[in-house]
Design a protein around this motif. Structure first.
Motif, PDB file in Angstrom:
ATOM      1  N   TYR A  27       9.988  -2.876   1.949  1.00  0.00           N
ATOM      2  CA  TYR A  27       9.551  -3.142   0.577  1.00  0.00           C
ATOM      3  C   TYR A  27       9.457  -1.821  -0.190  1.00  0.00           C
ATOM      4  N   ARG A  54       1.242  -1.187  -4.612  1.00  0.00           N
ATOM      5  CA  ARG A  54       2.321  -1.074  -5.577  1.00  0.00           C
ATOM      6  C   ARG A  54       2.612   0.383  -5.838  1.00  0.00           C
ATOM      7  N   ASN A  60      11.255   0.767 -11.408  1.00  0.00           N
ATOM      8  CA  ASN A  60      11.056  -0.649 -11.755  1.00  0.00           C
ATOM      9  C   ASN A  60      11.638  -1.612 -10.745  1.00  0.00           C
ATOM     10  N   LEU A  61      11.508  -1.251  -9.474  1.00  0.00           N
ATOM     11  CA  LEU A  61      11.873  -2.220  -8.436  1.00  0.00           C
ATOM     12  C   LEU A  61      10.823  -3.323  -8.429  1.00  0.00           C
ATOM     13  N   TRP A  62      11.222  -4.506  -7.993  1.00  0.00           N
ATOM     14  CA  TRP A  62      10.276  -5.618  -7.905  1.00  0.00           C
ATOM     15  C   TRP A  62       9.534  -5.516  -6.582  1.00  0.00           C
ATOM     16  N   PRO A  63       8.224  -5.364  -6.650  1.00  0.00           N
ATOM     17  CA  PRO A  63       7.464  -5.025  -5.447  1.00  0.00           C
ATOM     18  C   PRO A  63       7.387  -6.143  -4.417  1.00  0.00           C
ATOM     19  N   HIS A  64       7.667  -7.378  -4.829  1.00  0.00           N
ATOM     20  CA  HIS A  64       7.538  -8.483  -3.890  1.00  0.00           C
ATOM     21  C   HIS A  64       8.845  -8.790  -3.170  1.00  0.00           C
ATOM     22  N   MET A  65       9.855  -7.941  -3.373  1.00  0.00           N
ATOM     23  CA  MET A  65      11.131  -8.150  -2.685  1.00  0.00           C
ATOM     24  C   MET A  65      11.487  -6.897  -1.898  1.00  0.00           C
ATOM     25  N   ILE A  72      10.195 -13.212 -11.095  1.00  0.00           N
ATOM     26  CA  ILE A  72       9.550 -11.899 -11.168  1.00  0.00           C
ATOM     27  C   ILE A  72       8.072 -12.017 -11.570  1.00  0.00           C
ATOM     28  N   ALA A  75      13.717  -4.611 -16.229  1.00  0.00           N
ATOM     29  CA  ALA A  75      14.729  -4.512 -15.168  1.00  0.00           C
ATOM     30  C   ALA A  75      15.403  -5.872 -14.965  1.00  0.00           C
ATOM     31  N   PRO A 119       5.573 -14.482  -9.147  1.00  0.00           N
ATOM     32  CA  PRO A 119       5.209 -13.904  -7.846  1.00  0.00           C
ATOM     33  C   PRO A 119       4.392 -12.619  -7.974  1.00  0.00           C
ATOM     34  N   GLU A 120       4.701 -11.801  -8.981  1.00  0.00           N
ATOM     35  CA  GLU A 120       3.966 -10.544  -9.107  1.00  0.00           C
ATOM     36  C   GLU A 120       2.534 -10.771  -9.570  1.00  0.00           C
ATOM     37  N   THR A 165       3.552  -9.479   2.004  1.00  0.00           N
ATOM     38  CA  THR A 165       4.860  -9.200   1.418  1.00  0.00           C
ATOM     39  C   THR A 165       4.924  -7.796   0.823  1.00  0.00           C
ATOM     40  N   GLY A 166       3.870  -7.014   1.008  1.00  0.00           N
ATOM     41  CA  GLY A 166       3.923  -5.653   0.502  1.00  0.00           C
ATOM     42  C   GLY A 166       3.585  -5.549  -0.963  1.00  0.00           C
ATOM     43  N   LEU A 167       3.123  -6.681  -1.527  1.00  0.00           N
ATOM     44  CA  LEU A 167       2.851  -6.695  -2.953  1.00  0.00           C
ATOM     45  C   LEU A 167       1.637  -5.878  -3.332  1.00  0.00           C
ATOM     46  N   GLY A 194       8.153  -2.743 -17.372  1.00  0.00           N
ATOM     47  CA  GLY A 194       9.402  -2.245 -16.807  1.00  0.00           C
ATOM     48  C   GLY A 194      10.036  -3.221 -15.824  1.00  0.00           C
ATOM     49  N   HIS A 195       9.199  -3.962 -15.086  1.00  0.00           N
ATOM     50  CA  HIS A 195       9.753  -4.915 -14.128  1.00  0.00           C
ATOM     51  C   HIS A 195      10.467  -6.056 -14.853  1.00  0.00           C
TER      52      HIS A 195
END
Lengths: 262, 222
Positions: free
Chosen positions: A147, B222, A101-106, B136, B121, B139-140, B217-219, B117-118
């Motif tokens: 990332y 996933r 559950n890491l935040w993917p945008h950070m 969180i 967290a 942005p996601e 940003t690597g978003l 889960g995000h």
């Protein structure tokens, strides 16, 4: 001495299903408590109740003597505590999830420093310094600017551990921290957890790694069908002759590095 | 009949002014609609059940009726309930509500697309609800909803043409008027189409630029 976590009479129902049926558990400070049991035994639900991600239906949880979420009056009724107090008690707890559950945008560093900035209101440079120190602890200081999608599962989980540690919790909860990792990557996460245990961190670990539980755990709690069947040191719990239900459960682990127990 | 754009040159100042009105109404409708749509999506996702149901019904009504009819009701029916608006404010209000209904549905899907889960967290490291939304969830979900938002914003531009029926002096009304005066319908409509197309292209490119920024940003992976 006050237990780090004290659970009494914990019941959790999801609609009709009773997932936890009256759990009593003491987690001593500075020790590793491992919750084991078959799927659906309620061990993850118990851990999620400790993190206040689930709200127990009945019973009480004390964190360092402070009630978590609900105050129980002498006549047995429960009242919900104000959210400020809930957050204060919760801040003593760090949580590590099965799916990271890491935040993917950070970035890795961003994940670890985020709460220091947003919640603890630290300046950017101080937050980054502290986050970097935590990443160093889990051996990822040179992955700080990547990332999550650029990290392996084991590295992601180590970042997640660093993220929880950055807030300096008194208790760390681990919910099947290696269950979604390849066996190859499991070792690096378990090593970080071993180091943490050696440092004297109070840990509650839900795990299918029976070998880890037996070698690192100070206390083993075996759950089945929402009840705590056995509780004691690894020697006491795994000693033969064993509880029949535990024996049956362990049989399924013979081929998973737990042969040393038999 | 010849195809002669020369005559348009005489009317160019009017056309440009009308294009400005269209752009202004479009921007206002999109901006306010997005803001209102966000609040509606929040209310439906996190609000109390009665509010969520009420908002759901309003969204269904707005999505289930033609924009033309909504505008008529607002502009000509409004005065019966004490809501007398000039054409441009009425147009902006109508466009805002119409846009909010669609935007809210897009954003609602965005909320649902952020893994639980995000959010858990974030709760575990002490985020308040609003901090979780700001740092969180928004942005996601941005990367998930951006293509649909751009699409809706483009549709919205073309819906502004409907405002001509309540006499908003926007591009369609002014250009058609020039067409009827000079009997140069084809040229006028050609010019009209060209204007819309250029604006849609600009909007589309801005959207793609935003998507690339988010992707970097690597978003995306996933």
């Amino acid at each position: 001495m006050i237990a780090a976590v004290s659970v009494t009479g914990l019941v959790k129902r999801f609609g009709q299903a009773e997932v936890l049926r009256g759990i009593d558990l003491e987690v001593p400070a500075g020790r590793v408590t491992c919750l084991i049991g078959p799927s659906g035994s309620g061990k993850s639900t118990l851990l999620r109740c400790l993190a206040f991600l689930e709200e127990a239906t009945e019973g009480a949880i004390l964190i360092g003597g402070e009630p978590l979420g609900f105050a129980v009056t002498p006549d047995g009724r429960r009242t919900r505590l104000p959210s400020g107090r809930i957050r204060a008690v919760r801040s003593q707890i760090g949580m590590v999830f099965q799916h990271f559950n890491l935040w993917p945008h950070m970035t890795a560093l961003g994940n670890v420093s985020e709460a220091l900035k947003t919640v603890r209101r630290l300046g950017r440079s101080e937050a980054d310094d502290r986050a970097m120190a935590q990443l160093r602890k889990v051996g990822l200081q040179n992955r700080a600017n990547l990332y999550p999608s650029q990290l392996s599962g084991g590295q992601q989980q180590r970042v997640a551990i660093a993220r929880a540690l950055a807030l300096e919790p008194k208790i760390m909860l681990f919910d099947e921290p290696t269950s979604s990792l390849d066996p190859e990557l499991t070792g690096e996460v378990l090593n970080v957890m071993r180091a943490l245990a050696a440092d004297g961190m109070t840990m509650v670990v839900v795990s299918h790694e029976i070998g880890f539980a037996a070698s690192v755990g100070h206390q083993i709690a075996f759950l089945d069908h929402g009840q705590l069947l056995l509780r004691g040191t690894p020697q006491e719990v795994f000693r033969k002759p064993r509880h029949a239900r535990l024996d049956q459960f362990l049989d399924t682990y013979l081929d998973r590095g737990a042969a040393m127990l038999l | 009949m010849t195809f002669d754009l020369g005559f348009i040159a005489q009317h160019l100042p009017e056309v440009i002014e009308a294009a400005g009105t269209t752009l202004m109404i479009w921007a206002a409708g999109a901006f306010c609609g997005l803001a209102l749509g966000f609040l509606v999506a929040l209310g439906r996702r996190y609000g109390p059940a009665p509010l969520a149901v009420l908002l759901g019904v309003i969204v269904e009504l707005l999505r289930g009726t033609p924009f033309l009819v909504q505008l008529f009701l607002l502009y000509f029916g409004g005065p019966f309930i004490g809501l007398s608006l000039d054409p441009i404010p009425a147009g902006v209000l109508g466009l805002t509500c119409y846009a909010a209904a669609y935007y809210s549905e897009i954003l609602r899907a965005g909320f649902d697309g952020v893994p639980a889960g995000h959010v858990e967290a974030a709760a575990c490291v002490g985020f308040s609800g609003w901090q979780t939304i700001r740092r969180i969830i928004l942005p996601e979900m941005a990367v998930l909803v951006m293509p649909a938002l751009v699409n809706m914003t483009i549709l919205l531009l073309k819906e502004t043409a409907v405002l001509s029926i309540i006499t908003v002096p926007e591009l369609t009304m002014v250009t058609s008027a020039i067409g009827s005066e000079s009997y140069a319908f084809v040229e006028a409509l050609f010019l009209l189409a060209l204007f819309y197309w250029v604006m849609v292209e600009i909007c589309g490119h801005l959207g793609r630029f935003a998507e690339l920024r988010l992707a970097r940003t690597g978003l995306v992976a996933r």
